[in-house]
Design an enzyme around this catalytic site. Sequence first.
Site, PDB file in Angstrom:
ATOM      1  N   LYS A 223       0.786  -1.178   0.113  1.00  0.00           N
ATOM      2  CA  LYS A 223       0.367  -0.056   0.247  1.00  0.00           C
ATOM      3  C   LYS A 223       0.900   1.304   0.021  1.00  0.00           C
ATOM      4  O   LYS A 223       0.513   2.192  -1.304  1.00  0.00           O
ATOM      5  CB  LYS A 223      -1.161  -0.118   1.466  1.00  0.00           C
ATOM      6  CG  LYS A 223      -1.523   1.658   1.282  1.00  0.00           C
ATOM      7  CD  LYS A 223      -2.536   1.515   2.234  1.00  0.00           C
ATOM      8  CE  LYS A 223      -1.669   2.626   4.036  1.00  0.00           C
ATOM      9  NZ  LYS A 223      -1.762   2.427   4.954  1.00  0.00           N
ATOM     10  N   ASP A 241      -6.523   0.906   0.832  1.00  0.00           N
ATOM     11  CA  ASP A 241      -6.538   0.788   2.442  1.00  0.00           C
ATOM     12  C   ASP A 241      -8.023   0.518   3.032  1.00  0.00           C
ATOM     13  O   ASP A 241      -8.251  -0.056   1.937  1.00  0.00           O
ATOM     14  CB  ASP A 241      -5.980   2.016   2.852  1.00  0.00           C
ATOM     15  CG  ASP A 241      -7.381   3.120   2.079  1.00  0.00           C
ATOM     16  OD1 ASP A 241      -8.226   3.097   1.600  1.00  0.00           O
ATOM     17  OD2 ASP A 241      -6.441   4.742   2.366  1.00  0.00           O
TER      18      ASP A 241
END
Length: 353
Positions: A223, A241
């Site tokens: 991420k 996320d």
Amino acid sequence: MSNSPVRAQAKGAERVSAEGNSAVGEHGVSKRVKASNRKAEGSRSAESVPSAKAVEPVAAAKAAKVSKPVAVAKPAKVSKPAKPAKVAAPVKVAGSAKPESRLAMVRRARKINRELAEVFPYAHPELDFRNPFELLVATVLSAQTTDLRVNQTTPALFAKYPTPEDLAAAVPEEVEELIRPTGFFRAKTRSIMGLAAALRDEFGGEVPGRLEDLVKLPGVGRKTAFVVLGNAFGVPGITVDTHFMRLVRRWKWTEQEDPVKIEAEIAEIFPKSEWTMLSHRVIFHGRRICHARKPACGACPITHLCPSYGEGETDPEKARKLLKYEMGGFPGQRLDPPPGYPGRPAPPLGASG
């Protein structure tokens, strides 16, 4: 002599008459006759009145005949009008509707992306940064806190440690004190000082522009790597996320729960050129409208495309009160937002909003 037979005959008649009188009752009927009459009546009554044994089967038969229609037929007729199968029919019909095809889902997903682009034409990363190093550190610090709190914390950090070399040589306790507002400051201090040392020692003080190099740095996962690649190097990437995960599942783009699997499935729906901006739009929408606990469904611009409409507040007036940041008329998360941002900049740490 001639009178003796007559007298004898008379005496015999008297005896007969006396015997007959002794057998006659008070009503002038012979007791023997009355007795014989009573015996005859008794025999006739015995013939006309059935015995107790004979009465029982007759009464049982009559009772059985009476109980049949009540016990068997009537309850069955009363239970028929309920018909529970007909009540459940609408649910069965709704459940038997054809599921959305893969092609239809892809078309709907791409239409959502296009409409979000119109709603959020200013979508951008909500972390303040001036170079790849600052973006990398800020993204690591954003774990388990808001971008706003990170943006309020990093100005002092980057003023004191502007380069990887400076941060790698810092005193850990001083770094901890600077980043304390972001939470988990000891673990985050180890991560950002460790990645700073790795950048200094392995990459000449520069942030690498490849995924496989970034994920080797302390505290950096896929991420964080995609945030840096997409916004500092222009390399497309999908940032999965918590907001992104929640919305793509609500929109039925995927049923996966693992971030890596979600990333892979979403990557098959959209062209690579859309990955970075898609991430910004979805995250913007999740932070401002489609909240985790109470989505503002009544103020959402894509309700006609959302299969989860109704999970949140559907009343338009009440939903508008749930909108956040610039959508609700409040400051955004960045102290230094990019040009074109329609909201107000966030206040510095310690200042009132």
